[in-house]
Design a protein around this motif. Sequence first.
Motif, mmCIF file in Angstrom:
data_model
loop_
_atom_site.group_PDB
_atom_site.id
_atom_site.type_symbol
_atom_site.label_atom_id
_atom_site.label_comp_id
_atom_site.label_asym_id
_atom_site.label_seq_id
_atom_site.Cartn_x
_atom_site.Cartn_y
_atom_site.Cartn_z
ATOM 1 N N ASP A 135 2.056 0.443 -7.431
ATOM 2 C CA ASP A 135 0.836 0.877 -8.130
ATOM 3 C C ASP A 135 -0.267 -0.157 -7.947
ATOM 4 O O ASP A 135 -0.081 -1.349 -8.197
ATOM 5 N N SER A 136 -1.421 0.305 -7.490
ATOM 6 C CA SER A 136 -2.501 -0.621 -7.144
ATOM 7 C C SER A 136 -3.018 -1.369 -8.367
ATOM 8 O O SER A 136 -3.364 -2.558 -8.282
ATOM 9 N N TYR B 231 -10.036 0.044 -4.931
ATOM 10 C CA TYR B 231 -8.822 0.866 -4.881
ATOM 11 C C TYR B 231 -9.140 2.339 -5.074
ATOM 12 O O TYR B 231 -8.468 3.200 -4.519
ATOM 13 N N SER C 184 -10.595 7.559 4.180
ATOM 14 C CA SER C 184 -9.517 7.012 4.999
ATOM 15 C C SER C 184 -9.677 5.505 5.073
ATOM 16 O O SER C 184 -10.745 4.958 4.788
ATOM 17 N N ALA D 130 0.829 -1.208 0.000
ATOM 18 C CA ALA D 130 0.000 0.000 0.000
ATOM 19 C C ALA D 130 0.860 1.253 0.000
ATOM 20 O O ALA D 130 1.731 1.433 0.848
ATOM 21 N N GLY D 131 0.620 2.121 -0.988
ATOM 22 C CA GLY D 131 1.364 3.361 -1.089
ATOM 23 C C GLY D 131 2.755 3.202 -1.660
ATOM 24 O O GLY D 131 3.486 4.201 -1.810
ATOM 25 N N GLN D 132 3.162 1.979 -1.990
ATOM 26 C CA GLN D 132 4.505 1.731 -2.515
ATOM 27 C C GLN D 132 4.484 1.138 -3.917
ATOM 28 O O GLN D 132 5.370 1.403 -4.718
#
Length: 289
Positions: free
Chosen positions: A27-28, A76, A83, A23-25
Amino acid sequence: MGLLVGVTVLWAFSFSLIGVYLAGQVDSYFAVLMRIGLAVLVFLPFLRPSLLRGRQRLALMGLGAVQLGVMYIFFYQSFLLLSVPEVLLFTIFTPIYIALLDDALFGRFTPFYLVTASLAVLGAAVIRYQGLDSGFWTGFLVVQGANLCFALGQVGYRRLSASLPASLPRHSVFGWFYLGALAVAVPAFALLGNAAGLPSTGIQWGVLLWLGLVASGLGYFLWNLGATRVDAGALAIMNNALIPAGLLVNLVIWNRDADLVRLGLGGAIIVGSLLLNEWWLKRRRLAAA
């Protein structure tokens, strides 16, 4: 039920792996494409096209496209609007969708399923509820889109499987399910993905391999197979059992903060709803006998 419990444990670990390493690292959309592509590779060697008619193949591909492909796009996208706690909270309505859709597709109405599904929603809400910020309604609707896709895929597979011969080896046709999902994942990555967000470490690649081959490949097959062997009430409840299981795994392995009182209370409510559903099923069988 054993299949659903086993996959619940499997997916509970998967959520933590995604949160810690991807997550956040990464690409989804690439992560989705990688997971579905690997799942296709798992089942492609077993695929025997002659076992299904053309319309049945299309139906199974459509279910995969909805339950995995479209669901992931909604899911996604929701993280851009809400949040993480809000997304998790809004997923608890899935059991109600399953109860309603299952009755609709099988041409019946079972009010008791709504009771047990609502109890499961209550248990998940006890565990996951946190204060909500204003301006989240668009995100709420996006998450409901994901919930509906996941619910429709499960119930649709139950309906399709009921029309197939009991002797049909399900693993020999399930590849169509993943091919349908792949038909959504490829254009989604081409249009929305970011090639600069590919995995950069061996751990990230390893996590994606695990998620694709085991959590997605083996997991969705066993989950949908299990969905055909339980009633709609049990299936609806098990959709929310993942919340306490995921929190427990995260707490034990990664030592994340969790409210143990709320975890225990919410988990007890979910287990209680499952036991209530089983009690009602036994009474109905005895009455029918």
